[in-house]
Structure formats: structure tokens, C-alpha cells
Design a protein around this motif. Structure first.
Motif, PDB file in Angstrom:
ATOM      1  N   VAL A   1      56.980  67.960 -44.370  1.00 12.03           N
ATOM      2  CA  VAL A   1      55.678  68.646 -44.356  1.00 12.03           C
ATOM      3  C   VAL A   1      54.553  67.691 -43.977  1.00 12.03           C
ATOM      4  CG1 VAL A   1      56.320  70.476 -45.977  1.00 12.03           C
ATOM      5  CG2 VAL A   1      55.470  68.297 -46.865  1.00 12.03           C
ATOM      6  N   SER A   2      54.916  66.537 -43.380  1.00 15.70           N
ATOM      7  CA  SER A   2      53.919  65.479 -43.133  1.00 15.70           C
ATOM      8  C   SER A   2      52.735  65.974 -42.296  1.00 15.70           C
ATOM      9  CB  SER A   2      54.570  64.266 -42.472  1.00 15.70           C
ATOM     10  OG  SER A   2      55.307  64.668 -41.356  1.00 15.70           O
ATOM     11  N   GLU A   3      52.969  67.005 -41.504  1.00 14.51           N
ATOM     12  CA  GLU A   3      51.887  67.545 -40.678  1.00 14.51           C
ATOM     13  C   GLU A   3      50.751  68.111 -41.540  1.00 14.51           C
ATOM     14  OE1 GLU A   3      52.064  70.797 -37.374  1.00 14.51           O
ATOM     15  OE2 GLU A   3      53.870  69.543 -37.329  1.00 14.51           O
ATOM     16  N   TYR A   4      51.111  68.490 -42.773  1.00 17.31           N
ATOM     17  CA  TYR A   4      50.118  69.125 -43.647  1.00 17.31           C
ATOM     18  C   TYR A   4      49.645  68.206 -44.777  1.00 17.31           C
ATOM     19  CZ  TYR A   4      51.901  73.159 -41.214  1.00 17.31           C
ATOM     20  OH  TYR A   4      52.287  74.032 -40.239  1.00 17.31           O
ATOM     21  N   GLY A   5      50.347  67.116 -45.011  1.00 19.41           N
ATOM     22  CA  GLY A   5      49.985  66.203 -46.099  1.00 19.41           C
ATOM     23  C   GLY A   5      51.235  65.628 -46.725  1.00 19.41           C
ATOM     24  N   SER A   6      51.065  64.912 -47.826  1.00 21.74           N
ATOM     25  CA  SER A   6      52.248  64.348 -48.492  1.00 21.74           C
ATOM     26  C   SER A   6      53.021  65.494 -49.151  1.00 21.74           C
ATOM     27  CB  SER A   6      51.816  63.348 -49.565  1.00 21.74           C
ATOM     28  OG  SER A   6      51.213  64.053 -50.635  1.00 21.74           O
ATOM     29  N   GLY A   7      54.275  65.228 -49.464  1.00 27.53           N
ATOM     30  CA  GLY A   7      55.082  66.246 -50.136  1.00 27.53           C
ATOM     31  C   GLY A   7      54.442  66.694 -51.430  1.00 27.53           C
ATOM     32  N   GLU A   8      53.866  65.713 -52.124  1.00 27.82           N
ATOM     33  CA  GLU A   8      53.255  65.996 -53.422  1.00 27.82           C
ATOM     34  C   GLU A   8      52.067  66.961 -53.253  1.00 27.82           C
ATOM     35  OE1 GLU A   8      53.533  63.433 -57.296  1.00 27.82           O
ATOM     36  OE2 GLU A   8      54.131  62.733 -55.364  1.00 27.82           O
ATOM     37  N   ALA A   9      51.203  66.637 -52.265  1.00 28.35           N
ATOM     38  CA  ALA A   9      49.999  67.454 -52.038  1.00 28.35           C
ATOM     39  C   ALA A   9      50.394  68.869 -51.604  1.00 28.35           C
ATOM     40  CB  ALA A   9      49.125  66.801 -50.978  1.00 28.35           C
ATOM     41  N   VAL A  10      51.379  68.948 -50.711  1.00 19.91           N
ATOM     42  CA  VAL A  10      51.786  70.269 -50.208  1.00 19.91           C
ATOM     43  C   VAL A  10      52.427  71.098 -51.326  1.00 19.91           C
ATOM     44  CG1 VAL A  10      53.333  71.462 -48.582  1.00 19.91           C
ATOM     45  CG2 VAL A  10      51.977  69.503 -47.812  1.00 19.91           C
ATOM     46  N   ALA A  11      53.269  70.448 -52.135  1.00 25.14           N
ATOM     47  CA  ALA A  11      53.912  71.181 -53.241  1.00 25.14           C
ATOM     48  C   ALA A  11      52.851  71.734 -54.191  1.00 25.14           C
ATOM     49  CB  ALA A  11      54.879  70.264 -53.987  1.00 25.14           C
ATOM     50  N   GLU A  12      51.793  70.942 -54.394  1.00 24.64           N
ATOM     51  CA  GLU A  12      50.745  71.385 -55.317  1.00 24.64           C
ATOM     52  C   GLU A  12      49.999  72.602 -54.748  1.00 24.64           C
ATOM     53  OE1 GLU A  12      48.699  68.067 -57.106  1.00 24.64           O
ATOM     54  OE2 GLU A  12      47.006  69.417 -57.495  1.00 24.64           O
ATOM     55  N   VAL A  13      49.692  72.533 -53.449  1.00 28.10           N
ATOM     56  CA  VAL A  13      48.997  73.662 -52.812  1.00 28.10           C
ATOM     57  C   VAL A  13      49.894  74.906 -52.851  1.00 28.10           C
ATOM     58  CG1 VAL A  13      48.131  74.540 -50.601  1.00 28.10           C
ATOM     59  CG2 VAL A  13      47.525  72.237 -51.349  1.00 28.10           C
TER      60      VAL A  13
END
Ligand SMILES: Cc1ncc(COP(=O)(O)O)c(C=O)c1O
Length: 380
Positions: free
Chosen positions: A322-334
Motif C-alpha cells: 500500500v506504499s502508494e497511499y502511505g505506510s502499512g500502519e497508516a493505511v490500516a488505521e484509515v
């Protein structure tokens, strides 16, 4: 007031996310859980019936610590037929879950100063078990370019390397090691006299590839510790049943730890284990068929959304970049807070997972479709 040995070990990240998801659920949100590592099917009826029959027979007392002889023999038979592994009942320990087997292996094999090679990303509990044994993990990164299977493992071997952990099919990536990869690791183990812990808990949940057990390779009989369990193949997570086949020297240490800690796996659950191994395997095939359809649905959906994800060959996880959208952590949170879709940040499984999220497709096709719709809306 507490022991140092536990101070640099954190709570399992997979459990942390599911707790967060549960909090939202309790607030009345409709959470789609892509975070759990357990099949959503019921345990097959003939296995449940075997446990009931065992209870009715009054098999509710202590059993021999390494397990009831009938189950240990059934495991030997299974390892011979399915895995081409030659072992004896005297080398088998039945455990309350594969996790306990892994913990006992680490504590029995490793000591301070030893190194264990773990392929990154890896299941969350290997490294804490290594640490609890006082040893150190050497992380060997894998990448999505080759389906998250190990290459160049030799570079990570030192004089201190005592153990290599392999897990094929792999949690969290769904990667399956082919024969040449397994052979490469076996050759390194033999040449350097290193033990291999092979966690084969997802062996049955495999799609287009063949599962190869390293314990069947030339020279590996005395160097392989094979761990397996009933949680994934037979949808028996709550029953807590697993097993290990270890070379005599390791077995003799493990059995002490086993008898002084858990004593044994639950008596009537062990009888259910015999029914699982010796009963009709159509239940496993049906579950795998369903998992395959879900995998295909999910991967196609992610592709359509432009999310990069290698097609997993086994287990029930997709590891999406998901690097295109942010770190895995940030994307999972969103995804959790905005789409109410619970995934696990790849970083929970090691640094190589930083740009990824793990999506467990142990949920119905309808829920997968709904999750894809929600993810699309959030990404828009
Ligand atoms: C790779 C791997 N090994 C071992 C286990 C432990 O399984 P069990 O339920 O048998 O303890 C799991 C469970 O998630 C797993 O994913």
C-alpha cells in the motif's frame, strides 16, 4: 518487580488490532474483519462428534504427557503419507496448539548467544519465542518480487546460527516455497549443522503448488523439527491441538518442559484429533475450495483498485503493498477508522512488511465484496 526477559516483548500486534476493531464494534460500527488468523468455518461435525463420544466414555482424566498413543501413532502415519517424513511415535509430542510446540522447541534448542534465522516478514510469535529463550533473531528479508520466498539464506549464517525457521505456506504473505528453495535451505542446514524448525500449519491450505516438507529431504531427518496443528486445516482454533516431531535429542529436552508446564493437551480433544486425521478429508478440500474462490475475488478486486498484491499460493492471507497511499500502519488505521475494515499492518510481521497490510480472507465472499466497495470509497 518483574522479569527482564519479558520486558522487550510486546503484545501480539494482531491481537491489538482485533481489540481496536472490537472497541469500534462495541460502539455499534459494522466492522469487516480482515485481521484474524482463523478460518470462519465450523469444526467439521465428525470431529465434534468424536470429542463428544470421548466425553461420554469418560475420557476426562490426565493422559500421558506427550499424548495418547493412538494419536501419536496417527500423526506418525500422517507424516509418512502426507509429508514423506519418517518418524516414530516416541518422537512425537502432542501439544495444546502449534504455538506451544514452537515455544517448547525454542526453549529446548536455543540458549544465550545463539542466532536464529527468521525470514522477514514472519508470523508474530517466532521472534518473541527466540527472545524468551535468550537468543537473537537474524532477520532475512524476503520480497514480493519472488513471492516472499527466501533467497541468499547463506549470507545470514554465522558461527552462532543454531536454528532456521521456515513457514510454508507462509503467514503473513501466503508465499509457498518451491522444492529448490527448500533444497537450498536443507543443503545449508546439512553443511553447517544447523537445525530447522519447519512450521507446516498451513500445509493443507495451498492452491496451485505442492507442499514440500524439509524433513523429507536427504540428511534432514536429524536436523528437522516439524510442527503442525489442527487449527487451520480443520477449523479447530479454539480446541488447542498441535504436535511436533523432533529428533530424539530435542524431544528428550522438550518432553521435560512439556510435562512441567502444560502437562498434556486436553484429553478428549486428542481423541477428536484422531478423527480429524483419520476421517474423511473432504471437509478440508471444501474449505480450501472456498478459500481459493475468496482469494481470487479479493486479488481481482485489489487489482481493480490499483493496489499491488502478489497472488498468494497458500494460507488465507493476502499481503498487499500500500506504499502508494502511505505506510502499512497508516493505511490500516484509515481503513479501520474510515471504512471499518480491520486489516493488520505489515510491520507487525517484521520490517520487510512496513509498506504492506495483511488481509485475511477468512470471511465470506459477500463481506469481501462489501469491504472492497468501502476501500474504494475511502481511497477515492
Ligand atoms: C504460522 C503460524 N504458526 C503457528 C500458529 C499457531 O497455531 P495454533 O492455533 O495451533 O497454536 C499460527 C496461528 O496463527 C500461525 O499462523
Amino acid at each position: 518487580m518483574t522479569a527482564k526477559r519479558l520486558q522487550n516483548i510486546t503484545e501480539s500486534a494482531t491481537i491489538r488490532i482485533s481489540n481496536l476493531a472490537n472497541e469500534l464494534k462495541n460502539q455499534g460500527k459494522d466492522i469487516i474483519s480482515f485481521s484474524l488468523g482463523e478460518p470462519d468455518f465450523n469444526t467439521p461435525e465428525h470431529i465434534v462428534d468424536a470429542a463428544k463420544a470421548s466425553l461420554d466414555r469418560g475420557e476426562t482424566h490426565y493422559t500421558p504427557s506427550p499424548g495418547i498413543p493412538e494419536l501419536r501413532r496417527a500423526i506418525v502415519e500422517k507424516l509418512k503419507i502426507d509429508n514423506n517424513i519418517n518418524t516414530i511415535a516416541g518422537n512425537i509430542i502432542v501439544t495444546p496448539g502449534a504455538k506451544q510446540a514452537i515455544f517448547e522447541v525454542m526453549l529446548s534448542v536455543l540458549e544465550e548467544g545463539d542466532e536464529t534465522i527468521i525470514f522477514d516478514p514472519a508470523w508474530v510469535s517466532y521472534d518473541p519465542c527466540v527472545k524468551l529463550a535468550g537468543a537473537r533473531t537474524v532477520w532475512a528479508p524476503t520480497t514480493c518480487d519472488n513471492g516472499f520466498t527466501p533467497i541468499g539464506t547463506g549470507e545470514y549464517i554465522t558461527k552462532k546460527t543454531k536454528l532456521i525457521v521456515i513457514n510454508s505456506p507462509c503467514n503473513p504473505t501466503g508465499g509457498v516455497y518451491d522444492k529448490s528453495t527448500i533444497k537450498e535451505i536443507a543443503d545449508l542446514a546439512v553443511d553447517n549443522n544447523i537445525m530447522v524448525l519447519s512450521d507446516e500449519i498451513y500445509e493443507k491450505i495451498i492452491y496451485d503448488k505442492e507442499h514440500i516438507s524439509i524433513g523429507s529431504m536427504d540428511g534432514m531427518q536429524d536436523l528437522t523439527i516439524t510442527v503442525n496443528g489442527f487449527s487451520k486445516a480443520y477449523a479447530m482454533t479454539g480446541w488447542r491441538l498441535g504436535y511436533v516431531s523432533a529428533p530424539k535429542e530435542v524431544y528428550q529436552q522438550m518432553v521435560k518442559l512439556h510435562s512441567h508446564s502444560v502437562s498434556q493437551a486436553t484429553s478428549f480433544v486428542q481423541y477428536a484429533g484422531i478423527a480429524a486425521l483419520q476421517g474423511d478429508q473432504a471437509c478440508v478440500q471444501n474449505m480450501v475450495r472456498e478459500f481459493r474462490e475468496r482469494r481470487d475475488l479479493l486479488i481481482k478486486g485489489l487489482e481493480k483498485l490499483g493496489i499491488k498484491c502478489t497472488r498468494p499460493d497458500g494460507a488465507f492471507y493476502a499481503f498487499a503493498d500500500v506504499s502508494e497511499y502511505g505506510s502499512g500502519e497508516a493505511v490500516a488505521e484509515v481503513l479501520l477508522n474510515k471504512a471499518f475494515v480491520a486489516t493488520t499492518p505489515g510491520a507487525a510481521f517484521g520490517k520487510a512488511g512496513n509498506n504492506f497490510i495483511r488481509i485475511s480472507y477468512a470471511t465470506s465472499k459477500d463481506r469481501i465484496k462489501e469491504a472492497l466497495r468501502r476501500i474504494e470509497a475511502v481511497l477515492d
